[in-house]
Design a protein around this motif. Structure first.
Motif, PDB file in Angstrom:
ATOM      1  N   ILE A  13      -5.900   9.486  48.016  1.00 23.16           N
ATOM      2  CA  ILE A  13      -5.064   8.748  47.057  1.00 23.16           C
ATOM      3  C   ILE A  13      -5.194   7.243  47.268  1.00 23.16           C
ATOM      4  O   ILE A  13      -5.277   6.473  46.305  1.00 23.16           O
ATOM      5  N   ILE A  14      -5.232   6.806  48.521  1.00 18.34           N
ATOM      6  CA  ILE A  14      -5.386   5.375  48.809  1.00 18.34           C
ATOM      7  C   ILE A  14      -6.712   4.857  48.262  1.00 18.34           C
ATOM      8  O   ILE A  14      -6.768   3.800  47.606  1.00 18.34           O
ATOM      9  N   GLU A  15      -7.787   5.580  48.514  1.00 17.70           N
ATOM     10  CA  GLU A  15      -9.117   5.148  48.053  1.00 17.70           C
ATOM     11  C   GLU A  15      -9.197   5.098  46.535  1.00 17.70           C
ATOM     12  O   GLU A  15      -9.848   4.216  45.963  1.00 17.70           O
ATOM     13  N   ALA A  16      -8.511   6.047  45.874  1.00 19.70           N
ATOM     14  CA  ALA A  16      -8.617   6.130  44.421  1.00 19.70           C
ATOM     15  C   ALA A  16      -7.642   5.224  43.687  1.00 19.70           C
ATOM     16  O   ALA A  16      -7.940   4.755  42.582  1.00 19.70           O
ATOM     17  N   GLN A  17      -6.480   4.921  44.290  1.00 20.30           N
ATOM     18  CA  GLN A  17      -5.429   4.283  43.513  1.00 20.30           C
ATOM     19  C   GLN A  17      -4.889   2.969  44.070  1.00 20.30           C
ATOM     20  O   GLN A  17      -4.180   2.249  43.357  1.00 20.30           O
ATOM     21  N   SER A  18      -5.186   2.623  45.313  1.00 19.08           N
ATOM     22  CA  SER A  18      -4.608   1.389  45.858  1.00 19.08           C
ATOM     23  C   SER A  18      -5.493   0.189  45.552  1.00 19.08           C
ATOM     24  O   SER A  18      -6.672   0.334  45.199  1.00 19.08           O
ATOM     25  N   ASP A  19      -4.912  -1.004  45.742  1.00 19.64           N
ATOM     26  CA  ASP A  19      -5.651  -2.246  45.473  1.00 19.64           C
ATOM     27  C   ASP A  19      -6.103  -2.940  46.753  1.00 19.64           C
ATOM     28  O   ASP A  19      -6.366  -4.142  46.753  1.00 19.64           O
ATOM     29  N   GLY A  20      -6.173  -2.210  47.846  1.00 18.26           N
ATOM     30  CA  GLY A  20      -6.713  -2.768  49.087  1.00 18.26           C
ATOM     31  C   GLY A  20      -5.681  -3.275  50.063  1.00 18.26           C
ATOM     32  O   GLY A  20      -6.045  -3.743  51.155  1.00 18.26           O
ATOM     33  N   ASN A  21      -4.399  -3.201  49.720  1.00 18.44           N
ATOM     34  CA  ASN A  21      -3.363  -3.687  50.632  1.00 18.44           C
ATOM     35  C   ASN A  21      -2.637  -2.533  51.336  1.00 18.44           C
ATOM     36  O   ASN A  21      -1.542  -2.709  51.875  1.00 18.44           O
ATOM     37  N   VAL A  22      -3.243  -1.334  51.315  1.00 20.05           N
ATOM     38  CA  VAL A  22      -2.676  -0.152  51.972  1.00 20.05           C
ATOM     39  C   VAL A  22      -3.661   0.346  53.026  1.00 20.05           C
ATOM     40  O   VAL A  22      -4.824   0.604  52.718  1.00 20.05           O
ATOM     41  N   HIS A  23      -3.199   0.479  54.278  1.00 17.68           N
ATOM     42  CA  HIS A  23      -4.072   0.896  55.376  1.00 17.68           C
ATOM     43  C   HIS A  23      -3.532   2.161  56.039  1.00 17.68           C
ATOM     44  O   HIS A  23      -2.372   2.187  56.469  1.00 17.68           O
ATOM     45  N   LEU A  24      -4.374   3.171  56.130  1.00 14.32           N
ATOM     46  CA  LEU A  24      -4.005   4.425  56.774  1.00 14.32           C
ATOM     47  C   LEU A  24      -4.303   4.339  58.267  1.00 14.32           C
ATOM     48  O   LEU A  24      -5.415   4.012  58.670  1.00 14.32           O
ATOM     49  N   LEU A  25      -3.302   4.617  59.096  1.00 17.89           N
ATOM     50  CA  LEU A  25      -3.475   4.575  60.548  1.00 17.89           C
ATOM     51  C   LEU A  25      -3.726   5.973  61.066  1.00 17.89           C
ATOM     52  O   LEU A  25      -2.983   6.909  60.768  1.00 17.89           O
ATOM     53  N   HIS A  26      -4.781   6.125  61.855  1.00 19.09           N
ATOM     54  CA  HIS A  26      -5.120   7.444  62.395  1.00 19.09           C
ATOM     55  C   HIS A  26      -4.219   7.790  63.571  1.00 19.09           C
ATOM     56  O   HIS A  26      -3.771   6.914  64.329  1.00 19.09           O
ATOM     57  N   HIS A  49       1.701  12.852  58.585  1.00 18.80           N
ATOM     58  CA  HIS A  49       2.387  13.820  59.438  1.00 18.80           C
ATOM     59  C   HIS A  49       1.418  14.435  60.443  1.00 18.80           C
ATOM     60  O   HIS A  49       0.272  14.763  60.095  1.00 18.80           O
ATOM     61  N   PRO A  50       1.848  14.622  61.695  1.00 22.44           N
ATOM     62  CA  PRO A  50       0.941  15.134  62.734  1.00 22.44           C
ATOM     63  C   PRO A  50       0.395  16.532  62.478  1.00 22.44           C
ATOM     64  O   PRO A  50      -0.587  16.943  63.104  1.00 22.44           O
ATOM     65  N   LYS A  51       1.007  17.297  61.565  1.00 21.97           N
ATOM     66  CA  LYS A  51       0.470  18.628  61.255  1.00 21.97           C
ATOM     67  C   LYS A  51      -0.809  18.561  60.434  1.00 21.97           C
ATOM     68  O   LYS A  51      -1.515  19.553  60.299  1.00 21.97           O
ATOM     69  N   PHE A  52      -1.105  17.391  59.859  1.00 18.77           N
ATOM     70  CA  PHE A  52      -2.242  17.264  58.957  1.00 18.77           C
ATOM     71  C   PHE A  52      -3.199  16.167  59.401  1.00 18.77           C
ATOM     72  O   PHE A  52      -2.942  15.458  60.381  1.00 18.77           O
ATOM     73  N   ASP A  53      -4.298  16.027  58.678  1.00 18.74           N
ATOM     74  CA  ASP A  53      -5.353  15.092  59.089  1.00 18.74           C
ATOM     75  C   ASP A  53      -5.395  13.816  58.266  1.00 18.74           C
ATOM     76  O   ASP A  53      -6.302  12.999  58.433  1.00 18.74           O
ATOM     77  N   GLY A  54      -4.446  13.636  57.349  1.00 24.22           N
ATOM     78  CA  GLY A  54      -4.416  12.429  56.537  1.00 24.22           C
ATOM     79  C   GLY A  54      -5.351  12.455  55.347  1.00 24.22           C
ATOM     80  O   GLY A  54      -5.510  11.436  54.659  1.00 24.22           O
ATOM     81  N   GLY A  55      -5.961  13.610  55.085  1.00 28.20           N
ATOM     82  CA  GLY A  55      -6.913  13.696  53.980  1.00 28.20           C
ATOM     83  C   GLY A  55      -6.290  13.391  52.632  1.00 28.20           C
ATOM     84  O   GLY A  55      -6.895  12.690  51.802  1.00 28.20           O
ATOM     85  N   LEU A  56      -5.107  13.902  52.371  1.00 27.97           N
ATOM     86  CA  LEU A  56      -4.423  13.654  51.099  1.00 27.97           C
ATOM     87  C   LEU A  56      -4.175  12.162  50.922  1.00 27.97           C
ATOM     88  O   LEU A  56      -4.494  11.577  49.871  1.00 27.97           O
TER      89      LEU A  56
END
Length: 392
Positions: free
Chosen positions: A275-288, A264-271
């Motif tokens: 979670i992606i770094e800790a729990q995903s298997d590498g097939n999830v990409h966060l777009l800035h 969401h544009p109100k936030f910086d994507g930190g959450l």
């Protein structure tokens, strides 16, 4: 007592005359006398985005308009030359923080004295907008209230201060035939009409879909032409972290699918990043933010996943399959009308995602809800037709 009232009457008349004479001077620095065809009254981001599309059409038809902006809308229109600069509106922290905050009635009267307009086109997101609607209706302007949500009006909390304050209105503009049904009793009580116009912000997605080269986009993002892609659009509700973790758990069951995440544009994507770094298997990409819009990313997605984001409505409008990740107690129009499906745990979510990859599609939303084509053109034509009637 009667004698006291009679003796006080001349003094009361003198005070009233003096107040009328001096009241405008107290706001003399806010604006000079203004004459325009259309006056927009905006509070929220959502209605402001819709107004921008309507204003584009009016501008191309040489129809003059001005804007009163408060709350979040003050930021949207801060550099717009059509904005009427009034500090008590644009820099009012109480209004920004609280949509239930009333305007000083003296200011409302002053606005009506200083601005001459044929049509007032207002959003429904604050009590202050209703105060402005009330005063201009009594001054002979056509007053139209724009409702920017597809949900029944009685189910949306942010419009209740407006409706509580509203005394006079000529017409409601609503996005769909389904939505119009919820306005029937309100319209009858106020003697107002209800017109189905569509939602102009949906046109943003139309424009994106027309202009985006999906093959070039995949190439730019280094995504193979045959790679299945699914988009997750974030929000900021209190239950959002649970929903996002549920989504990530489902992605681990679908290793051959690439998942893109926009926050969401109100936030910086930190959450999302943690979670992606800790729990995903590498097939999830966060777009800035600033890379590609959610609408653009959706063009290459086989489905769009949300928790409670309004992106769902826009994606459904463009024919994209949508899955809500919510508990079973959450309901909205898209789910009620079976235009989207819901998952409350990772396993069903993974099954639904895979079904969409394989080609499952929900019914077309425009046909199901009765949404007109070209909403901004529809609304601008209604406005121009009304101006012509007033000039005859």
């Amino acid at each position: 007592m009667k004698n006291y009232k009679l003796k006080s009457l001349p003094a009361l008349i003198i005070f009233s005359v003096l107040w009328l004479f001096f009241a405008p001077a107290s706001y003399s620095n806010d604006a000079n006398y203004i004459k325009t065809a259309v006056l927009f009254v905006a509070y929220d981001q959502g209605e402001s985005n819709a107004f921008l599309r309507i204003q584009e059409k009016l501008k191309s038809s040489n129809i003059p308009y001005r804007i009163l902006a408060m709350g979040h809308a003050a930021e949207v229109f801060k550099d717009d030359p059509a904005l009427i600069q009034i500090d008590r509106l644009t820099h009012n922290e109480a209004l920004f923080e609280n949509r239930d905050q009333p305007l000083n009635q003296k200011l409302v009267y002053n606005l009506a004295e200083r601005i001459s307009t044929k049509i007032v086109y207002t959003g429904m997101a604050s009590r202050a907008q209703a105060q402005i609607a009330n005063i201009w209706d009594r001054r002979g302007a056509k007053v139209i209230a724009f409702y920017d949500n597809f949900e029944p009006v009685n189910s949306i909390s942010y419009v209740q201060p407006f409706l509580e304050e509203l005394r006079y209105i000529d017409e409601f503009h609503v996005p769909s035939k389904t939505t119009a049904l919820s306005f029937q009793s309100i319209a009858v009580s106020l003697g107002a009409e209800v017109t189905v116009t569509g939602q102009p912000t949906l046109e943003d997605w139309d424009r994106v879909y027309e202009e985006t080269d999906i093959f070039l986009l995949r190439d730019t993002l280094n995504i193979h032409p045959e790679q299945p892609v699914v988009l997750f659009a974030g929000d900021y509700s209190s239950s959002y972290p649970w929903a996002f973790q549920t989504f990530i758990a489902a992605t681990r069951m679908l290793p051959n699918i690439l998942f893109l995440v926009s926050y969401h544009p109100k936030f910086d994507g930190g959450l999302e990043r943690r979670i992606i770094e800790a729990q995903s298997d590498g097939n999830v990409h966060l777009l800035h933010h600033g890379t590609y819009s959610t609408a653009t990313l959706s063009t290459i997605s086989s489905a769009v996943i949300v928790h409670k984001s309004s992106v769902a409505q826009q994606a459904i409008y463009r024919g994209k399959p949508v899955i809500y990740v919510t508990d079973q107690n959450y309901h909205n129009l898209m789910l009620t009308e079976q235009l989207a499906i819901r998952a409350s745990s990772p396993e069903p979510l993974a099954i639904m995602i895979n079904a969409h990859i394989m080609g499952y599609r929900a019914p077309a939303v425009a046909e199901s809800l009765g949404i007109p084509d070209a909403p901004s053109r529809t609304i601008s034509k209604l406005i121009i037709d009304e101006l012509r009637r007033k000039s005859d």
